[in-house]
Every structure is written in structure tokens, then in C-alpha cells.
Design an enzyme around this catalytic site. Structure first.
Site, PDB file in Angstrom:
ATOM      1  N   CYS A  92       3.504  -0.838  10.935  1.00 45.06           N
ATOM      2  CA  CYS A  92       2.822  -0.540   9.685  1.00 45.06           C
ATOM      3  C   CYS A  92       3.824   0.159   8.780  1.00 45.06           C
ATOM      4  O   CYS A  92       5.025  -0.060   8.911  1.00 45.06           O
ATOM      5  CB  CYS A  92       1.568   0.302   9.925  1.00 45.06           C
ATOM      6  SG  CYS A  92       1.914   1.900  10.693  1.00 45.06           S
TER       7      CYS A  92
ATOM      8  N   HIS B 197       0.802  -1.215   0.000  1.00 42.69           N
ATOM      9  CA  HIS B 197       0.000   0.000   0.000  1.00 42.69           C
ATOM     10  C   HIS B 197       0.840   1.273   0.000  1.00 42.69           C
ATOM     11  O   HIS B 197       0.278   2.376   0.029  1.00 42.69           O
ATOM     12  CB  HIS B 197      -0.928   0.021   1.215  1.00 42.69           C
ATOM     13  CG  HIS B 197      -0.216   0.226   2.516  1.00 42.69           C
ATOM     14  ND1 HIS B 197       0.677  -0.678   3.015  1.00 42.69           N
ATOM     15  CD2 HIS B 197      -0.256   1.253   3.392  1.00 42.69           C
ATOM     16  CE1 HIS B 197       1.153  -0.232   4.154  1.00 42.69           C
ATOM     17  NE2 HIS B 197       0.603   0.934   4.413  1.00 42.69           N
TER      18      HIS B 197
END
Length: 637
Positions: free
Chosen positions: A188, A60
């Protein structure tokens, strides 16, 4: 003197300031200068020329470094790390040279919206503080590859004294309270996410002033250390220094601390049930469909295509029954993962409960022992849920205590040995009979009330069940349905719940057909398919609740559908609901009995019709203003 570098739009859409982005890390500017784009296209282009320095494992986000030293992050959607790369297709490799405007990735806007996440594409210069004297850009509609902004780069920038990854890891570990204060760590695209035993032991000020650390956040039960593009390298360095953390199965589920003691306890109880059941629901739902299809194939009306005594029927039936028969093993493993215990130990305890001899004794209520005139008997725990969830919790607590009192050289054998012996004994002697009796009693009472009250129970449950979904409280009902099916082979409650899913799907279908907005159509049709397959959350959170009248329209339809189901005394013989669960309305013990199937057909048709018409006439039009995004509760989950 400064150099000017043009920054190009990574995707077609509307350019917005970072301050408008719905993420505190980016909107506050702590990650650096940049802009966001609300995308209308799905092709992602390089905003600058340079080298691909980073591709996120979850696909992403990408990092690009220019010849002038700018470190540019392209971040597709917000919180999309949790989608594990499904909406993204990366077109380049690390260390590849790219030109500004070159296609580097593709993203599925529909998939991200289905997950109820923002689709904003971010372009951020993460080393702005060191490299830039200024940054200009203009908001407005652009095509991918159009010039959007200008970065003013310092002609000569003295390299900042920087810690190595190992040195930075040492500082971070020390200032989050030391190794003994760390329960778990994940990361993340920009942050180290620590689960700490006591966040008060962390030193925010020291970490905020450490070179290599951008900021500190406390959110969602996590202690977040914002690193930026180099987060993977720092994570690897931290984990290398914490070998015990790598080898352990830490409980990284935040505990709800909001509200009063009763609210916290209730929310966390639902959270444990949810975490234990959610990985299992798909399997038992699939098993229910298989059982229903088998019942369909044995219908005399269809010529009895399959005999119940045939080898094929018995074999396939065993496949479907396995998930229910060994449910304590599945639930035990899942509950231990949720609680941070040893899933193998919990699975063994579940296997003990379903051991053939124990099952045989349980079927005959064989006496274990007697105290006075009171007999302690074996019970059949196949198909059971609640006793195993408590057993997993006891195993977690006992296992943790044994870790403290047993010498390390005895842990490997004696910790699981003692845990299995003690928890298994407590379960079959005390907690199992009590919980199983209560669970069966509650399930039977609910079934009796629904059947005896008929249309009243159907109307009330049908009209309000999906309200429970908003707050996540429906997870408290799911085990009761499973308990009903396990105990009696059917669930009248589930038949009513099924039609509520159909109604919300019909409501969102009306929106998709009536709307002239392309994004509303695509989201609506996708949510409709999900709802008709038994998952209403995309419909509820994506559209129906954001246009409150649409949700209410669905409730009206499900109220009428529940009324019909109750009036006809419809019941289900499997777990799966909504339209895809049609086969669960066939009675496997009496295939010729189509009462429940007819109730399903009539209630579904009426629920779809009512929900669709009410939504079309009253619930939605394109001039309505969409309400604020509604998010699922953090707990239970």
C-alpha cells in the site's frame, strides 16, 4: 540551533492529534510527527513548499520534500488504497515544485464514506526522527492553507547510514523466512504486505532494527513491513529478487483462524463461496434484467412489441442466457483466483462441463457406464455452481501436489493435462451428481416451503434476511437462489429477499430527508440509491446499523413486505432484486401472467411506506448519538 518551518492545513476541517486517528501505524507516531484533519472541504492543498516526490498509484497519497529536507506525506482517508483512485483527482505531477497552500488534489468525501472508510486527511513528517527536534500544533477548526503547526528542524543533521534498496530487499527477504516462505506480496502507500506460509519464521526484532524499516505489524493474515514513503522502491527491489513470485498466481487470501474448528471451517467455506460468486453476481444480475426486459417487451398488454420468434429476441436472449449457460466456466475461473489455483485450468474444466455433446447427453441422462445394476449417468451442468467450486478446489490441490512431484521440465504440459483429466472425471462421475442432486434438492425444498407456507415464510424471511447480511452469511444463500432459477426458472425466495433490500433503502431515505445534517443527507441519499439498485451494504453499514432503530425499522418494513409477497405467492424469474429488478418479476414463459409483478408492486409500496414511517416517527432524529462504526466481517468475503 534549529530552523522553524510552518506546516499548513491541507484541507478545511477540524484538526486532530495523530493519537486520535483510527489507524495504529499513524496514531502510534511510528510514521512520524504530524496531525490529522477531519475534512469539511474537498480541495487538498500543499502543507509545505517543496518538490512532489511521490504520487501513489491509487492517488490517495502524495509526498513532498522541502528545501530543508523534510519529507512530508499527505494521506487522504484511511485504507483508501483499496478504492483504486476513484475518489481522487491529482492536480500536480511528480517532480513539480509547489508552494504551501497550492491546490494539489481533490477528494470526494461522499465516495469515501460510501465505502465505509474514514475520510481523515493526514499530514505526517516521515523523517521526523532524523530531522526534527520538536513539533507543535493546535487542534481546532481551520481553513485549508491556514498555519497549523511548527516543525523545529535541526540546523545540521548528519546523514544516517542507510541501506540501498537492493540491500534492504535482501535483509527483508531473509528475515521474513526466505523466498520459500513467501506466498505473495502486495503493497500500500507505506507497507509491504507479505502473505507468508509460516509467520513464525519471520524475525521481527531484526527487521524492526533495520534502517529503512519503521515497524512490523501482524494483521489480517498479512505480515506487514512498514517502510514509509519509499515503499514502492523497496517493493520493486524485493520483487526483482523474487522472479518466481512475479510469474505465479499466489493465493493472497487470509484464512480465518478464529473460533473453534467448526466456526473456522464454516467461515472459510462461506469465504470460498463468496470469493467465487461475488465477481459473477453482477454479470448474472445484468443478464436477469435483460431477460426481464425482453419479457416486458413481449407482453400482450403492451401490444407484444417483440416476438419471441424474432431474430432480435433470440439474439438478445442468447446474450442474457450466456452467463447462465456458461456459469461453470465463470465460477471455475473466479473460484481458482480465490483459491490461488490456475484459473485457466479451472475454466477449461468448466468448459468441459458445458461442452455441447456433454450437455446433450446430460439432457437425456445418457449412461456413462454401469457397475452391477447401478448406472452412472451424464447430467446437465449448465447453470450449475457448487460442482464447479469443488472442482476448482480439487484442481488447486492436485495442481499443487503435481508441482512437487513432477520434474520442472514436465510441469508446463503434464500438470494441466493430468489435472484436467482427473478432476473432470471425478466431477462428472462422483462429485458432480452428488452435489448437483443435493443443491437442486435444497433449492426445490426451499422453494416448496416458501410457496406452501405462503405468508409465514414470507414474514420470517422478510423480517430477518438482512440480519444475515450483517454477518456476511447471505453469501450462502446467493448460490441457492441461482440454483433455483437455473433449475426451475424462478425463485420465490428471491422475491422475498428483493423486498428486504427495498425496505432498508426506504429506511435510509427517511433519515436522509429528515436529517438537517448535510453529511447525513448526502450519505443517506447515496445509500438509498444503492439499496434500490440491489446493494444494501452502504445503507446498513453507513447509517442503519449505526442508528440501530433505523435498521430495525427496515426489518419491520421488510417483514410486512415479505408477508405480502408470500401471501400472493410472488416469485422472480431473474437474479436481480430491489426496485431495479422489477423486470425480473415478468414471467418470460407466460408474459400475460402478471401475478408476481403485482405482488412486487404491492409489497414494495407497502415496505417503503412502513419502513419510511417507522423510521421517521421512531427510528431516527438528529439528536440521536451515532453508534460505533460497524465494519463488515473480514471473513467471509
Amino acid at each position: 540551533m534549529t530552523n522553524k518551518i510552518s506546516i499548513y492545513a491541507p484541507v478545511s476541517g477540524d484538526v486532530i492529534a495523530l493519537s486520535k486517528v483510527k489507524d495504529d501505524v499513524f496514531s502510534s507516531g511510528m510514521m512520524g510527527e504530524g496531525f490529522g484533519v477531519e475534512p469539511s472541504g474537498e480541495e487538498i492543498k500543499a502543507p509545505v513548499s517543496g518538490t512532489i516526490t511521490m504520487i501513489a498509484e491509487s492517488k490517495h497519497a502524495l509526498g513532498i520534500k522541502t528545501a530543508d529536507g523534510l519529507e512530508v506525506l499527505v494521506h487522504m482517508g484511511l485504507d483508501t488504497v483499496q478504492l483504486h483512485g476513484e475518489p481522487f483527482d491529482i492536480l500536480v505531477e511528480e517532480n513539480a515544485q509547489v508552494e504551501a497552500g497550492q491546490a494539489i488534489a481533490k477528494m470526494s468525501i461522499e465516495s469515501i464514506k460510501m465505502a465505509n472508510l474514514p475520510t481523515t486527511v493526514l499530514t505526517v513528517i516521515t523523517n521526523s526522527q532524523d530531522m526534527l527536534t520538536g513539533f507543535d500544533f493546535e487542534e481546532g477548526t481551520v481553513n485549508g492553507g491556514d498555519a497549523v503547526g511548527t516543525a523545529y528542524v535541526k540546523e545540521q543533521t548528519a546523514a544516517k547510514t542507510k541501506l540501498s534498496y537492493d540491500e534492504l530487499a535482501d535483509v527483508i527477504i531473509k528475515n521474513v523466512g526466505g523466498e520459500e516462505n513467501i506466498k505473495g506480496l502486495i503493497h500500500c502507500i507505506t507497507r509491504l504486505r507479505f502473505y507468508l506460509k509460516d509467520e513464525a519464521k519471520a524475525n521481527d526484532d531484526v527487521l524492526k532494527n533495520t534502517k529503512g524499516v519503521i515497524d512490523i505489524l501482524h494483521a489480517g493474515g498479512q505480515y506487514q513491513v512498514v517502510i514509509g514513503n519509499e515503499v514502492v522502491d523497496v517493493y520493486d527491489a524485493v520483487m526483482k529478487k523474487l522472479p518466481k513470485l512475479q510469474d505465479s498466481d499466489m493465493d493472497t487470501t487470509p484464512v480465518d483462524q478464529s473460533g473453534n474448528a467448526f466456526q473456522r471451517g464454516f467461515n472459510n467455506l462461506i469465504g470460498i463461496i463468496t470469493g467465487s460468486m461475488s465477481p459473477v453476481v453482477g454479470v448474472i444480475a445484468a443478464s436477469g434484467i435483460i431477460k426481464g426486459i425482453l419479457a416486458l417487451l413481449t407482453l400482450p398488454q403492451l401490444g407484444s412489441l417483440l416476438s419471441t420468434t424474432s431474430t432480435l429476441y433470440i439474439t438478445v436472449s442468447a446474450m442474457a442466457d450466456a452467463s447462465f449457460y456458461f456459469l461453470p466456466v465463470l465460477v471455475g475461473y473466479s473460484a481458482a483466483k480465490r483459491l490461488g489455483g490456475d484459473p485457466i485450468v479451472a475454466a477449461v474444466i468448466g468448459a468441459f462441463l458445458t461442452y455441447p455433446q456433454i450437455v446433450a447427453w446430460g439432457g437425456k441422462y445418457h449412461t456413462m457406464f454401469a457397475i452391477g445394476g447401478f448406472k452412472f449417468q451424464f447430467l446437465n451442468y449448465t447453470y450449475s455452481i457448487f460442482p464447479m467450486i469443488l472442482a476448482a478446489w480439487m484442481a488447486k490441490k492436485l495442481g499443487d501436489w503435481l508441482k512437487k512431484v513432477l520434474p520442472s521440465y514436465l510441469q508446463m504440459i503434464f500438470n494441466p493435462m493430468i489435472t484436467i483429466l482427473v478432476v473432470s472425471t471425478i466431477t462428472i462421475v462422483i462429485t458432480g451428481p452428488v452435489i448437483q442432486g443435493l443443491a437442486n434438492g435444497i433449492a426445490d425444498v426451499i422453494n416448496m416451503l416458501v410457496k406452501s407456507s405462503g405468508w409465514i415464510g414470507g414474514l420470517i424471511i422478510g423480517a430477518f434476511y438482512q440480519v444475515l447480511v450483517i454477518f456476511g452469511l447471505h453469501w450462502g444463500v446467493v448460490p441457492l437462489v441461482a440454483q433455483q432459477i437455473a433449475g426451475s426458472g424462478q425463485s420465490a425466495l428471491n422475491a422475498i429477499i428483493s423486498v428486504t433490500m427495498v425496505s432498508q433503502g426506504a429506511a435510509v431515505l427517511a433519515v436522509a430527508i429528515k436529517s438537517k445534517k448535510s453529511d447525513m443527507k448526502s450519505l443517506g441519499f447515496a445509500a438509498m440509491i444503492s439499496a434500490f439498485c440491489g446493494v444494501t451494504e452502504p445503507a446498513i453499514y453507513g447509517i442503519n446499523l449505526r442508528y440501530r432503530k433505523v435498521f430495525v425499522s427496515g426489518l419491520i418494513g421488510s417483514g410486512v413486505g415479505g408477508f405480502i409477497t408470500g401471501l400472493m405467492h410472488g416469485t422472480m424469474y431473474g437474479f436481480t432484486g430491489s426496485l431495479i429488478g422489477f423486470s425480473s418479476f415478468f414471467n418470460p414463459k407466460n408474459p400475460a401472467d402478471l401475478t408476481s409483478f403485482y405482488a412486487f408492486l404491492l409489497s414494495s409500496v407497502v415496505a417503503i411506506t412502513v419502513s419510511f414511517i417507522v423510521t421517521w416517527v421512531w427510528g431516527y432524529n438528529d439528536e440521536m448519538e451515532m453508534g460505533k462504526k460497524v465494519t463488515k466481517k473480514a471473513t467471509p468475503k
